[in-house]
Write a protein that holds these residues in place. Structure first.
Motif, short mmCIF file in Angstrom:
data_model
loop_
_atom_site.label_atom_id
_atom_site.label_comp_id
_atom_site.label_asym_id
_atom_site.label_seq_id
_atom_site.Cartn_x
_atom_site.Cartn_y
_atom_site.Cartn_z
N LEU A 28 -30.12 13.42 -24.79
CA LEU A 28 -30.95 12.33 -24.29
C LEU A 28 -32.43 12.70 -24.29
O LEU A 28 -33.27 11.95 -24.80
N ILE A 29 -32.75 13.87 -23.75
CA ILE A 29 -34.15 14.27 -23.64
C ILE A 29 -34.73 14.66 -25.00
O ILE A 29 -35.81 14.22 -25.38
N MET A 45 -22.49 18.23 -20.00
CA MET A 45 -23.67 19.04 -19.96
C MET A 45 -24.49 18.92 -21.25
O MET A 45 -25.68 19.10 -21.24
N ALA A 64 -24.99 16.21 -22.79
CA ALA A 64 -25.61 14.89 -22.84
C ALA A 64 -27.09 14.95 -22.52
O ALA A 64 -27.89 14.23 -23.11
N ILE A 65 -27.47 15.82 -21.60
CA ILE A 65 -28.87 15.89 -21.18
C ILE A 65 -29.79 16.35 -22.31
O ILE A 65 -30.82 15.72 -22.55
N PRO A 66 -29.45 17.43 -23.05
CA PRO A 66 -30.33 17.79 -24.18
C PRO A 66 -30.40 16.72 -25.26
O PRO A 66 -31.45 16.52 -25.88
N GLY A 114 -26.23 11.03 -26.71
CA GLY A 114 -26.21 11.63 -25.38
C GLY A 114 -25.67 10.67 -24.34
O GLY A 114 -24.93 11.06 -23.44
N VAL A 151 -22.25 10.87 -21.89
CA VAL A 151 -22.18 10.59 -20.45
C VAL A 151 -20.96 9.72 -20.16
O VAL A 151 -20.20 9.98 -19.22
#
Length: 127
Positions: A7-8, A1, A3-5, A33, A37
């Motif tokens: 990456l973005i 969870m 990983a998304i912040p 990030g 994953v």
């Protein structure tokens, strides 16, 4: 969870930054990030893809930081003021371009394969 912040957030901050070393640090945050994953899937192919991407990322980021230190001379605070001089010919500009494209992961460069394997494993695992 988490990983998304990474990456973005790393991607958005890298786009907004104009300072070369800070931009590279934000790109490294976004890559972390992607490492998260690969760790979150945790099967043999995803860990192999993670190792491929980790090796390529380490080599590319180290060589890009080395190039920026060689070209920076401590006074470049913007990509425009970075003196990628043509006194050496086209050697440094082409080398910086190749390293940046490998870090981004465009297909003909080395960064693509680790990124491709990581995304393939993420899609096949259902994560």
């Amino acid at each position: 969870m988490a990983a998304i912040p990474c990456l973005i957030g790393g991607g958005i901050l890298a786009i907004r930054s104009t300072y070369p070393r800070r931009n590279l640090a934000y790109l490294m945050t976004a890559q972390c990030g992607l490492f998260l994953v690969g760790i979150s899937i945790f099967n043999e192919p995803s860990l192999a893809a993670l190792l491929v991407h980790l090796f390529q990322f380490t080599f590319t980021s180290f060589s890009l930081v080395l190039l920026l230190v060689l070209l920076d001379h401590g006074n470049a605070h913007d990509w425009k003021t970075l003196k990628i001089g043509f006194s050496w010919g086209l050697f440094y500009p082409i080398l910086v371009f190749i390293q940046l494209m490998a870090l981004v992961g465009l297909p003909p460069f080395s960064g693509f394969w680790g990124l491709f394997l990581m995304i393939k494993e993420a899609l096949y695992s259902g994560s």
